[in-house]
Every structure is written in C-alpha cells, then in structure tokens.
Motif scaffolding. Structure first.
Motif, PDB file in Angstrom:
ATOM      1  N   LYS A  70       0.833  -1.213   0.000  1.00  0.00           N
ATOM      2  CA  LYS A  70       0.000   0.000   0.000  1.00  0.00           C
ATOM      3  C   LYS A  70       0.863   1.258   0.000  1.00  0.00           C
ATOM      4  CE  LYS A  70      -4.264  -1.686   2.150  1.00  0.00           C
ATOM      5  NZ  LYS A  70      -5.196  -1.514   3.300  1.00  0.00           N
ATOM      6  N   LEU A  71       1.964   1.206   0.752  1.00  0.00           N
ATOM      7  CA  LEU A  71       2.859   2.361   0.815  1.00  0.00           C
ATOM      8  C   LEU A  71       3.486   2.637  -0.554  1.00  0.00           C
ATOM      9  CD1 LEU A  71       4.311   4.478   2.602  1.00  0.00           C
ATOM     10  CD2 LEU A  71       6.111   2.765   2.969  1.00  0.00           C
ATOM     11  N   ARG A 120       2.288   1.795  -3.445  1.00  0.00           N
ATOM     12  CA  ARG A 120       1.244   2.277  -4.362  1.00  0.00           C
ATOM     13  C   ARG A 120       0.968   3.761  -4.140  1.00  0.00           C
ATOM     14  NH1 ARG A 120      -3.127  -2.700  -4.004  1.00  0.00           N
ATOM     15  NH2 ARG A 120      -1.974  -4.165  -5.341  1.00  0.00           N
ATOM     16  N   TYR A 121       0.962   4.152  -2.873  1.00  0.00           N
ATOM     17  CA  TYR A 121       0.751   5.563  -2.542  1.00  0.00           C
ATOM     18  C   TYR A 121       1.839   6.423  -3.192  1.00  0.00           C
ATOM     19  CZ  TYR A 121       1.337   9.820   0.220  1.00  0.00           C
ATOM     20  OH  TYR A 121       1.528  11.125   0.606  1.00  0.00           O
ATOM     21  N   GLU A 180       1.395   6.529  -7.040  1.00  0.00           N
ATOM     22  CA  GLU A 180       0.298   7.421  -7.432  1.00  0.00           C
ATOM     23  C   GLU A 180       0.698   8.884  -7.257  1.00  0.00           C
ATOM     24  OE1 GLU A 180      -2.971   6.155  -5.055  1.00  0.00           O
ATOM     25  OE2 GLU A 180      -3.263   4.270  -6.168  1.00  0.00           O
ATOM     26  N   ALA A 181       1.453   9.163  -6.188  1.00  0.00           N
ATOM     27  CA  ALA A 181       1.893  10.539  -5.945  1.00  0.00           C
ATOM     28  C   ALA A 181       2.864  10.996  -7.031  1.00  0.00           C
ATOM     29  CB  ALA A 181       2.550  10.635  -4.569  1.00  0.00           C
ATOM     30  N   LEU A 224       3.496   7.320   7.973  1.00  0.00           N
ATOM     31  CA  LEU A 224       2.379   6.772   7.207  1.00  0.00           C
ATOM     32  C   LEU A 224       2.393   5.243   7.252  1.00  0.00           C
ATOM     33  CD1 LEU A 224      -0.003   7.185   5.260  1.00  0.00           C
ATOM     34  CD2 LEU A 224       1.656   7.226   3.382  1.00  0.00           C
ATOM     35  N   ARG A 245      -0.421   2.624   8.978  1.00  0.00           N
ATOM     36  CA  ARG A 245      -1.098   1.562   8.236  1.00  0.00           C
ATOM     37  C   ARG A 245      -0.881   0.201   8.895  1.00  0.00           C
ATOM     38  NH1 ARG A 245      -0.448   3.842   2.120  1.00  0.00           N
ATOM     39  NH2 ARG A 245      -2.296   5.165   2.228  1.00  0.00           N
TER      40      ARG A 245
END
Length: 289
Positions: free
Chosen positions: A204-205, A207-208, A211-212, A228, A232
């Motif tokens: 998830k990290l 992917r974040y 995307e950023a 962050l 999570r």
C-alpha cells in the motif's frame, strides 16, 4: 563383462592355482553331474541372497553350456559353493529371520520409581496413576510431544495395570512442556498472518508513492513516509517499531530511479523528475551575471 571360459568361471582371475575341469577328472562318476550340482548350489545361494562371491553368469547358465566350453575352476573357488557351505549359509539365514520375527520383550516399569524421571522416593513422594482419564491425558501429552523415550516406557499397556508412579513435580514439567508446545503451535498462524499484513502495508505504501509520483509529486520526506507506514501497520493490528533505515533501503530497492538526499537531520527520497525540477528551479532563480 563377458565370461572368459579359459579362466576360472567363478573368480575369472588368472592365478598360479591350477584349473580343474570335471570333464578331465579321472573319477568314473557322472562328470556332467558335477556341473549340475554346482549350478544348483549357485541358484540356492542366490535364493537366500548369500552368494559367496560375485559371479559373471546368472541362473540361466546350463550344464550343456558348461560342458561345451569345458568350464573349469580353482578348487578353492569351487569349495565356496560346496553343499556343506550352502547348508551353513541356510542355517545362518534361518537364524537371522527367526530373530527378526521374534517379538522383543518390552521393558516393564519399575514400580518403585517415577516413570517420567526414573528416580525413586528419595526425590519426593510417588503417586500412582489411578484413573483411565489420567492415563489417557498422559499418553496424549507424550504422543503430541513425540517424546520417543517416554513413549517406549509407556507402550507396555495401560499405566494402571503397569502400576506406574510419578512425582508431582515431574508431572507438572510434562504438562508445562505440553502447554508450551500447544502455545507454539497456536502462534504459527498468527505469525503468518502478521507477516502477510506487513507485506500488504508495504505494498500500500509503494502504491501511494507511485500514485503521488504520477500526480507530480517527486519528493518525499522520509519521516512522513515512515509515519504513514506505521499508521497503516497499526490499522492492521500490527504494533511494532519500524526501522527508518531499513524502510528507506526497501523503498530504494523498490524504486531504483529514486535517491536519498539529506539536509540537516532530515532525509528525503527524490525521484529523477524531482531532481530535474530542483535543478531547473535553481538555474532559473540564480543570477549568473
């Protein structure tokens, strides 16, 4: 390897010992019968898996073939396949088979000693196994622990009939060992789930970050990324310290196009596009005149 009929058919060695051929014997008896007797003995030695020496011919050899080649042998080799040697080999084999089939006597428990530690009342008071329920519990614990030494001791029948006795302290140790085993076994799925959730949090990290970067953000403060990730993990019920250096190393491995930059106590992860922008802005604002 093909049989050399000019040598001893048994050992196939060229030695100083003279070869003897039954066909050239002065004995008036049936000369081919010697071959037949020899081949019969070879077959019987083979059946009991006790052939004295390795032979280059098998059970399919015939008397006729031996006669046609005037097969010869050393007397010392021939005697290894004599009927008397065969009888002894059969006797040894029979004795071995009988011993293997004979049931071994089980070692009975000493009624004056604890069956767990094999010590007597000099340690502490001995207690008897007095119910089938206790017997079953003890057997279940020992079986699950796979304690071969104790399994051997209790295999002779039910513990009450064997008049088994134990020290309370020894029984407590056995139960503690069993509890520890059960605890470890129950923790295995939790450990697997925990590792899977850690992997999910890291995915998830990443992917974040991806995307950023796609949205135009090319610089990430490591302390913020770390916070962050910890958040999570806690959402997945994982409460642990996360080493910033290791997290940074994993991210740099995941994103080889990124690099670490430090200013003071702060560290940032910068992607190539971010570096280009920083250089561009620096050039644009600097006065080169």
């Amino acid at each position: 390897m093909e049989l050399n009929w000019s040598r001893c058919v048994i050992c196939q060695q060229d030695t100083s010992e003279p070869l003897k051929c039954p066909l050239h014997s002065r004995d008036p008896s049936d000369k081919t019968g010697v071959y037949a007797s020899f081949l019969n003995n070879v077959e019987q030695f083979s059946v009991i898996d006790a052939v004295p020496v390795e032979l280059l011919f098998g059970n399919n050899e015939t008397v006729e073939k031996f006669v046609s080649h005037s097969a010869a042998w050393h007397k010392s080799c021939y005697l290894k396949f004599s009927s008397s040697k065969l009888a002894k080999a059969k006797k040894r084999t029979h004795k071995h088979d009988t011993e293997e089939r004979r049931p071994r006597k089980r070692k009975s428990l000493e009624v004056t000693k604890c069956f767990l530690c094999e010590k007597g009342e000099e340690e502490s008071v001995l207690h008897e196994v007095s119910t089938f329920h206790t017997d079953k519990n003890i057997r279940d614990m020992i079986t699950e622990l796979n304690d071969t030494q104790l399994l051997t001791r209790i295999c002779g029948g039910d513990l009450m009939a064997m008049e088994a006795k134990y020290h309370l302290s020894c029984m407590v140790k056995l139960r503690n060992r069993h509890r520890s085993l059960i605890r470890k076994q129950s923790q295995v799925p939790d450990d697997i789930d925990s590792k899977m959730n850690e992997s999910r949090a890291f995915v998830k990290l990443t992917r974040y970050i991806e995307e950023a970067v796609t949205s135009g953000t090319h610089l990430f403060k490591l302390s913020e990324i770390h916070s962050l990730h910890v958040t999570r993990l806690e959402e997945l019920n994982i409460h642990k310290q996360v080493n910033k250096t290791r997290l940074k190393a994993r991210l740099l491995e995941k994103f080889p196009e990124a690099q670490e930059q430090s200013y003071g106590k702060n560290s940032v992860l910068v992607f190539k596009e971010g570096m280009k922008k920083i250089v561009h802005d620096a050039v644009k604002t600097r006065n080169f005149s």
